[in-house]
Write an enzyme that holds these catalytic residues in place. Sequence first.
Site, PDB file in Angstrom:
ATOM      1  N   GLU A  39       0.855  -1.189   0.000  1.00  0.00           N
ATOM      2  CA  GLU A  39       0.000   0.000   0.000  1.00  0.00           C
ATOM      3  C   GLU A  39       0.891   1.238   0.000  1.00  0.00           C
ATOM      4  O   GLU A  39       1.201   1.834   1.029  1.00  0.00           O
ATOM      5  CB  GLU A  39      -0.939   0.003   1.218  1.00  0.00           C
ATOM      6  CG  GLU A  39      -1.969   1.101   1.132  1.00  0.00           C
ATOM      7  CD  GLU A  39      -3.030   1.005   2.206  1.00  0.00           C
ATOM      8  OE1 GLU A  39      -3.904   1.900   2.224  1.00  0.00           O
ATOM      9  OE2 GLU A  39      -2.983   0.066   3.027  1.00  0.00           O
ATOM     10  N   LYS A 170      -3.343 -13.823  18.846  1.00  0.00           N
ATOM     11  CA  LYS A 170      -3.782 -13.651  17.465  1.00  0.00           C
ATOM     12  C   LYS A 170      -5.298 -13.741  17.294  1.00  0.00           C
ATOM     13  O   LYS A 170      -5.790 -14.222  16.276  1.00  0.00           O
ATOM     14  CB  LYS A 170      -3.069 -14.655  16.545  1.00  0.00           C
ATOM     15  CG  LYS A 170      -1.558 -14.508  16.592  1.00  0.00           C
ATOM     16  CD  LYS A 170      -0.831 -15.676  16.001  1.00  0.00           C
ATOM     17  CE  LYS A 170       0.670 -15.533  16.224  1.00  0.00           C
ATOM     18  NZ  LYS A 170       1.423 -16.723  15.859  1.00  0.00           N
ATOM     19  N   ASP A 246       6.162 -11.678  13.991  1.00  0.00           N
ATOM     20  CA  ASP A 246       5.072 -12.574  13.612  1.00  0.00           C
ATOM     21  C   ASP A 246       3.897 -11.698  13.190  1.00  0.00           C
ATOM     22  O   ASP A 246       3.207 -11.111  14.033  1.00  0.00           O
ATOM     23  CB  ASP A 246       4.691 -13.458  14.797  1.00  0.00           C
ATOM     24  CG  ASP A 246       3.692 -14.552  14.431  1.00  0.00           C
ATOM     25  OD1 ASP A 246       2.969 -14.382  13.427  1.00  0.00           O
ATOM     26  OD2 ASP A 246       3.642 -15.571  15.144  1.00  0.00           O
ATOM     27  N   HIS A 341      -4.470   8.260  -2.826  1.00  0.00           N
ATOM     28  CA  HIS A 341      -4.313   6.887  -3.313  1.00  0.00           C
ATOM     29  C   HIS A 341      -4.122   6.864  -4.825  1.00  0.00           C
ATOM     30  O   HIS A 341      -3.277   6.129  -5.350  1.00  0.00           O
ATOM     31  CB  HIS A 341      -5.540   6.055  -2.922  1.00  0.00           C
ATOM     32  CG  HIS A 341      -5.423   5.456  -1.551  1.00  0.00           C
ATOM     33  ND1 HIS A 341      -4.988   4.173  -1.338  1.00  0.00           N
ATOM     34  CD2 HIS A 341      -5.666   5.990  -0.321  1.00  0.00           C
ATOM     35  CE1 HIS A 341      -4.991   3.919  -0.037  1.00  0.00           C
ATOM     36  NE2 HIS A 341      -5.393   5.008   0.606  1.00  0.00           N
TER      37      HIS A 341
END
Length: 355
Positions: A39, A170, A246, A341
């Site tokens: 991005e 997570k 991670d 963007h």
Amino acid sequence: MKDTDDISSAAVPLRWVGPVRITGNVVDDSVDIPLATYESPLWPSVGRGARISTLTERGVVATLVDDRMTRSILLEADDAYAAHTAVETLKSQFPQLQEVAAGSSRFARLIDLHHQITGNLLFLRFEFTTGDASGHNMVTLACDHLMNHILATRPGLRYVSISGNYCTDKKATAVNGILGRGKNVVTELLIPRDIVERRLHTTARQVVELNIRKNLIGTLLAGGIRSANAHYANMLLAFYLATGQDAANIVEGSQGITHAEDRAGDLYFSCTLPNLIVGTIGNGKDLGFVDENLTRLGCRQDRDPGDNARRLAVIAAAAVLCGELSLMAAQTNSGELMRAHTQFERSTASNGVQP
């Protein structure tokens, strides 16, 4: 078919942005920040926030509030009373549990114990400091030792799982923000009115109102869990990939709260990140580009155990604030987000970006 697949040489595009001026109880430095992402507008967005930090008196003030890693084990008891009795005994023998945990690692230190009893199921949530490691494997090994000790010394308990999901790893939950998991960092930035208007093209009042209506009310309507922010996950994923973390830990890492105040035209802007799970040693940290990035960030120096990882967490939190501030300011102006963007993603596609 090969027994193991070859590791691909493909790389996520990475750029350094900054410097970010950071002060506080861990870091007093100006630091460039590596972000690995597809991005591409993220780089100039975080860069704009970074520039703002250099124009203020104290920069991003980052306060590390807490530091711990957790693992919950799950045991089955004969009944709820047996589970309750076991908990009371374990609490009274906490120093002995600390000795058992210390025998599993040079760096694992048991610092707290929480529990939940559901029927005859006993969930024990052990909390540790883990030095410069993020600590996933370290606390699991320590809990293996603790579980063996508990089952050997407490009758009426049986093994169910080394992880009972009360950790919580997570997954988006409330418990991590309440009890702590990882590094808890609060970042703050006080921006004078003229800089808000000239550099961010907005006002403190507009940012405050947007934060209430979007981040607080919008997230409430969506059913968010201890989370009220615009896009913490964007900065965290880019930073985690660049520093060998991670990446799945952005699930709980991105649970945080953005707070803003209009102080007579000046903008007070804050990001609270209670679940930053990062380390400077362990799996992935020996990769060449990761080692180079950690070295450049000043996280490979000879410090007391844990200090390099805490520095890394504070830098990650500062990156989050920079990107969050820039996006929130942009969204106070109709059309600005999409124009950015379109401009940066099209220019990246045509010109190419080097990893």
